[in-house]
Design a protein around this motif. Structure first.
Motif, PDB file in Angstrom:
ATOM      1  N   THR A 169       0.837  -1.199   0.000  1.00  0.00           N
ATOM      2  CA  THR A 169       0.000   0.000   0.000  1.00  0.00           C
ATOM      3  C   THR A 169       0.873   1.251   0.000  1.00  0.00           C
ATOM      4  OG1 THR A 169      -1.678  -1.188   1.258  1.00  0.00           O
ATOM      5  CG2 THR A 169      -1.842   1.216   1.206  1.00  0.00           C
ATOM      6  N   GLY A 170       0.569   2.192  -0.912  1.00  0.00           N
ATOM      7  CA  GLY A 170       1.325   3.438  -0.964  1.00  0.00           C
ATOM      8  C   GLY A 170       2.462   3.436  -1.962  1.00  0.00           C
ATOM      9  N   LEU A 171       2.734   2.296  -2.601  1.00  0.00           N
ATOM     10  CA  LEU A 171       3.790   2.258  -3.601  1.00  0.00           C
ATOM     11  C   LEU A 171       3.326   2.948  -4.884  1.00  0.00           C
ATOM     12  CD1 LEU A 171       5.084  -1.419  -3.248  1.00  0.00           C
ATOM     13  CD2 LEU A 171       6.269   0.672  -2.538  1.00  0.00           C
ATOM     14  N   PRO A 172       4.171   3.766  -5.514  1.00  0.00           N
ATOM     15  CA  PRO A 172       3.765   4.444  -6.748  1.00  0.00           C
ATOM     16  C   PRO A 172       3.699   3.471  -7.919  1.00  0.00           C
ATOM     17  CG  PRO A 172       6.074   4.892  -6.293  1.00  0.00           C
ATOM     18  CD  PRO A 172       5.545   4.135  -5.107  1.00  0.00           C
ATOM     19  N   ARG A 173       2.907   3.814  -8.924  1.00  0.00           N
ATOM     20  CA  ARG A 173       2.778   2.991 -10.126  1.00  0.00           C
ATOM     21  C   ARG A 173       3.858   3.411 -11.121  1.00  0.00           C
ATOM     22  NH1 ARG A 173      -1.293  -0.072 -12.183  1.00  0.00           N
ATOM     23  NH2 ARG A 173      -2.705   0.692 -10.561  1.00  0.00           N
ATOM     24  N   LEU A 174       4.750   2.493 -11.457  1.00  0.00           N
ATOM     25  CA  LEU A 174       5.858   2.786 -12.372  1.00  0.00           C
ATOM     26  C   LEU A 174       5.410   2.593 -13.820  1.00  0.00           C
ATOM     27  CD1 LEU A 174       8.771   0.909 -10.542  1.00  0.00           C
ATOM     28  CD2 LEU A 174       8.159   3.328 -10.350  1.00  0.00           C
ATOM     29  N   SER A 175       5.997   3.397 -14.704  1.00  0.00           N
ATOM     30  CA  SER A 175       5.766   3.189 -16.137  1.00  0.00           C
ATOM     31  C   SER A 175       6.683   2.111 -16.690  1.00  0.00           C
ATOM     32  CB  SER A 175       5.979   4.500 -16.895  1.00  0.00           C
ATOM     33  OG  SER A 175       7.303   4.977 -16.716  1.00  0.00           O
ATOM     34  N   THR A 176       7.749   1.784 -15.958  1.00  0.00           N
ATOM     35  CA  THR A 176       8.669   0.717 -16.362  1.00  0.00           C
ATOM     36  C   THR A 176       8.044  -0.641 -16.066  1.00  0.00           C
ATOM     37  OG1 THR A 176      10.551   2.145 -15.832  1.00  0.00           O
ATOM     38  CG2 THR A 176      10.987  -0.212 -16.082  1.00  0.00           C
ATOM     39  N   ARG A 177       8.025  -1.532 -17.058  1.00  0.00           N
ATOM     40  CA  ARG A 177       7.457  -2.868 -16.856  1.00  0.00           C
ATOM     41  C   ARG A 177       8.495  -3.770 -16.190  1.00  0.00           C
ATOM     42  NH1 ARG A 177       7.209  -7.872 -18.947  1.00  0.00           N
ATOM     43  NH2 ARG A 177       8.794  -7.387 -20.524  1.00  0.00           N
ATOM     44  N   ILE A 178       8.124  -4.328 -15.050  1.00  0.00           N
ATOM     45  CA  ILE A 178       9.043  -5.167 -14.280  1.00  0.00           C
ATOM     46  C   ILE A 178       8.574  -6.612 -14.217  1.00  0.00           C
ATOM     47  CG2 ILE A 178      10.025  -5.553 -11.973  1.00  0.00           C
ATOM     48  CD1 ILE A 178      10.094  -2.583 -11.549  1.00  0.00           C
ATOM     49  N   VAL A 179       7.283  -6.868 -14.237  1.00  0.00           N
ATOM     50  CA  VAL A 179       6.749  -8.205 -14.026  1.00  0.00           C
ATOM     51  C   VAL A 179       7.402  -9.218 -14.980  1.00  0.00           C
ATOM     52  CG1 VAL A 179       4.795  -7.719 -15.564  1.00  0.00           C
ATOM     53  CG2 VAL A 179       4.640  -9.585 -13.910  1.00  0.00           C
ATOM     54  N   GLY A 180       7.887 -10.317 -14.397  1.00  0.00           N
ATOM     55  CA  GLY A 180       8.493 -11.382 -15.195  1.00  0.00           C
ATOM     56  C   GLY A 180       9.893 -11.090 -15.696  1.00  0.00           C
ATOM     57  N   ARG A 181      10.505 -10.000 -15.248  1.00  0.00           N
ATOM     58  CA  ARG A 181      11.855  -9.646 -15.707  1.00  0.00           C
ATOM     59  C   ARG A 181      12.808  -9.628 -14.514  1.00  0.00           C
ATOM     60  NH1 ARG A 181      11.688  -4.110 -18.902  1.00  0.00           N
ATOM     61  NH2 ARG A 181      13.884  -4.726 -19.261  1.00  0.00           N
ATOM     62  N   PRO A 182      14.098  -9.858 -14.734  1.00  0.00           N
ATOM     63  CA  PRO A 182      15.072  -9.689 -13.645  1.00  0.00           C
ATOM     64  C   PRO A 182      15.275  -8.214 -13.339  1.00  0.00           C
ATOM     65  CG  PRO A 182      16.194 -10.231 -15.683  1.00  0.00           C
ATOM     66  CD  PRO A 182      14.728 -10.347 -15.980  1.00  0.00           C
TER      67      PRO A 182
END
Length: 398
Positions: A169-182
Motif C-alpha cells: 500500500t502506498g507504492l507508486p505505479r511505475l511506467s517501467t514494466r518489471i513483471v516477469g523480468r530480472p
C-alpha cells in the motif's frame, strides 16, 4: 622578527602529519570541502566504513574526531579501514578540542595531539593498527545489546510500515514494466564499481530492469549502463543527487519522503525538469527500492552495493536499520547479492563456443582415425591425392 625560512625549517623537523584543518561536525557537510592533504576534524561516534572510504578518496592525511571512533557498542568498520590506509587517527578530543581547532588553519597531528606549530590545540587518544584491533575485539561484546535493541526496533517498524511491507500500500505505479523480468538494484556501497563489473555480463545478456538509488545512477552511467528507475532521498544533499541529464534519461524517478514531510523534496527535483513519483515511508531509499522492485513481481532481484551482513548493517548507522532487515525479508528468495552472480551465471552459449567444440571434436576424431590401419593407409595416400588436386586446379586456370 622571525625568519620565514627558519619557521619552515622547524616545521619540516617536527614529527607528525601536517595539513590544513577542515572543521565540521556533520560529515555530510565536511566531505565536499575536503582536499588532498587536509586534516579532517569532525564529530561522529563510531565512524562507519562508507565514511572512511569517502575520507580516503578525499586524500586526507589525518582524522581528528571529537567523539570516540570506536565506542564499544559494536565493531564498526571505519577506523580499521583508515588505519590500514596509513591515515593518522585521533579521537575523543571533546567539544572543547573541536572548538580550539580553527577551520582553515595549518595544523600538525602527532601522538594524539593537534598542534599549531609547537602550540598544543587539542589532545585525545591516538589510534594505530594495534589499538584499533584491540578496540574492535572489545566492541564485539556489544553485539548482544545491539541485537536486543534491533529486535525491538524491528517490531515497532513493522507495526508502522505493515501496509507497505506486507501489502504494498502506498507504492507508486511505475511506467517501467518489471513483471516477469530480472531486476538489478544499485545502492551506494564502497565497492560499487567492482560489484557493477561483476554483474555486467548478466546485465548485457539478460536485459534486467536497472533501479539506481541516489549516486548509484551515476555509477551505472560510468559503466555505460542506463538506469530505468532512480530512487532518491528527499533530504539528500545537492552533491548526492545525480545530474539533471541522468534523471531526465530515466523512465521513472521516485522520491522517498519521510512520513508527514511536505513537498520540499519533490519541488527540488521538479525544478530540475523532472516529474517525480512520491513514496512516503520510514524505510531508507535502498530498502524502499527493494520493496518497490519486489512488489512488481520480478523473476530475481540482484542487490549491488548494498549492506548484506549483520556487521555491515550495523556499521551503516542508519536510523532505519530495522527497515533494511524487513525489506530483505520481504524480497526473500528472490534476493541475490552481486558477489554471487559470477558464480551462478557464466553467460549465454554463443555460436563461436559451439564452433570451438566442433573443431575440438574433429581434431580428436582425426587423431583417433590416424592410429588405425585404415587411417595409416589414408595418410600414405594423402600426398598423392593432394598432388593430383593441385594438378587439376592448375589445369583449370591455365
Amino acid at each position: 622578527m622571525r625568519s620565514p625560512v627558519r619557521q619552515r625549517s622547524l616545521s619540516v623537523l617536527l614529527p607528525g602529519a601536517e595539513g590544513t584543518a577542515r572543521v565540521e561536525r556533520r560529515v555530510r557537510q565536511l566531505l565536499p570541502r575536503l582536499r588532498p592533504g587536509d586534516v579532517a576534524v569532525l564529530d561522529q561516534l563510531d565512524l562507519d566504513r562508507a565514511t572512511a572510504q569517502a575520507l580516503i578518496a578525499a586524500g586526507v592525511v589525518a582524522v581528528v574526531d571529537a567523539s570516540p571512533l570506536i565506542s564499544g557498542r559494536y565493531p564498526n568498520l571505519g577506523p580499521a579501514v583508515l588505519a590500514a590506509a596509513g591515515i593518522v587517527l585521533v579521537d575523543s578530543v571533546g567539544p572543547a578540542g573541536l572548538a580550539a581547532i580553527a577551520d582553515g588553519r595549518r595544523v600538525r597531528v602527532h601522538d594524539g595531539v593537534v598542534y599549531d606549530g609547537e602550540t598544543e590545540l587539542a589532545s585525545g587518544r591516538a589510534l594505530d593498527d594495534d589499538a584499533v584491533a584491540a578496540e574492535m575485539e572489545l566492541a564485539r561484546g556489544g553485539l548482544v545489546t545491539q541485537l536486543q535493541a534491533f529486535t525491538h526496533n524491528s517490531s515497532e517498524f513493522l507495526r508502522r510500515e505493515q501496509d507497505l511491507l506486507l501489502h504494498g500500500t502506498g507504492l507508486p505505479r511505475l511506467s517501467t514494466r518489471i513483471v516477469g523480468r530480472p531486476v538489478v538494484v544499485v545502492g551506494g556501497g564502497e565497492d560499487l564499481g567492482s560489484e557493477i563489473e561483476a554483474v555486467r555480463t548478466f546485465a548485457r545478456e539478460q536485459h534486467p530492469v536497472l533501479i539506481a538509488v541516489g549516486a548509484g545512477a551515476e555509477a551505472l552511467h560510468a559503466a555505460h549502463l542506463k538506469p530505468h528507475v532512480i530512487v532518491l532521498e528527499a533530504d539528500a544533499a545537492d552533491h548526492e543527487l545525480p545530474r539533471a541529464a541522468t534523471l531526465k534519461a530515466a523512465r521513472d524517478v521516485v522520491v522517498r519522503i519521510p512520513p508527514g514531510a511536505g513537498r520540499a523534496g519533490l519541488e527540488r527535483i521538479e525544478r530540475l525538469g523532472v516529474r517525480p513519483l512520491r513514496l512516503e515511508t520510514g524505510a531508507a531509499a535502498e530498502d524502499a527500492a527493494l520493496v518497490l522492485a519486489d512488489a512488481a513481481d520480478p523473476t530475481v532481484v540482484v542487490a549491488v552495493g548494498m549492506h548484506a551482513g549483520l556487521s555491515e548493517l550495523l556499521d551503516s548507522q542508519r536510523p532505519g536499520l530495522a527497515g533494511a532487515y524487513l525489506a530483505r525479508l520481504r524480497v526473500g528468495s528472490r534476493l541475490v547479492d552481486a558477489a554471487a552472480v559470477p558464480h551462478l551465471y557464466s553467460g549465454r552459449v554463443r555460436p563461436w563456443h559451439l564452433l570451438l567444440v566442433m573443431l575440438a571434436g574433429l581434431v580428436a576424431l582425426a587423431a583417433a582415425i590416424a592410429v588405425t590401419p585404415v587411417g595409416q593407409d589414408w595418410l600414405d595416400q594423402l600426398p598423392g591425392a593432394l598432388s593430383d588436386l593441385r594438378h587439376d586446379l592448375s589445369g583449370l586456370f591455365t
